[in-house]
Scaffold this active site. Structure first.
Site, PDB file in Angstrom:
ATOM      1  N   ARG A 140      -3.542   9.562  -8.873  1.00  0.00           N
ATOM      2  CA  ARG A 140      -4.539  10.044  -9.844  1.00  0.00           C
ATOM      3  C   ARG A 140      -5.687   9.077  -9.968  1.00  0.00           C
ATOM      4  NH1 ARG A 140      -2.959  10.546 -16.093  1.00  0.00           N
ATOM      5  NH2 ARG A 140      -3.529   8.351 -16.118  1.00  0.00           N
ATOM      6  N   CYS A 153      -8.947   8.592 -12.819  1.00  0.00           N
ATOM      7  CA  CYS A 153      -9.443   9.047 -14.119  1.00  0.00           C
ATOM      8  C   CYS A 153     -10.691   8.246 -14.438  1.00  0.00           C
ATOM      9  CB  CYS A 153      -8.380   8.843 -15.200  1.00  0.00           C
ATOM     10  SG  CYS A 153      -8.892   9.441 -16.826  1.00  0.00           S
TER      11      CYS A 153
END
Length: 125
Positions: A103, A105
């Site tokens: 991920r 972010c």
């Protein structure tokens, strides 16, 4: 060969793009913001309400490609305020309880429709 994926239960695109593209066994989704498909309005004012709607929208896109969150290998999350990171993480963890995908972010200045969050996925069958 690529296939355009359109999810009946996700909000209509806000521009000239597809919900997702399936190339071979790999699905690339467009970013989803927290619009309620039936009304086209944001799903509340809180990061929690908006994150839940983003996940519902992405779940619809995955389902249209015969996939689930278990197929996701990479996510990118865009937040307008990194102060929302912990609250977003709590909801994110419910969708990826084990072996979460890679991920990124990042905080951004603005998102479409005044959203607090946008997320895109890469999934593999």
């Amino acid at each position: 060969m690529s296939t355009v994926i359109t999810a009946a239960n996700a909000p209509a695109a806000l521009g000239p793009y597809s919900h997702a593209i399936l190339t071979g066994n790999t699905l690339f989704t467009s970013g989803q913001v927290p619009l309620v498909p039936e009304t086209g309005v944001l799903a509340g004012d809180t990061i929690e309400a908006q994150a839940e709607q983003v996940f519902r929208n992405l779940e619809s896109v995955l389902a249209a490609a015969d996939m689930t969150f278990a197929n996701v290998v990479k996510t990118t999350v865009f937040l307008t305020d990194l102060a929302d990171f912990a609250a977003m993480n709590a909801i994110y963890a419910t969708r990826f309880p084990e072996n979460p995908p890679a991920r990124s972010c990042v905080q951004v200045a603005k998102l479409p429709a005044g959203a607090k969050i946008e997320m895109e996925l890469v999934a593999v069958k």
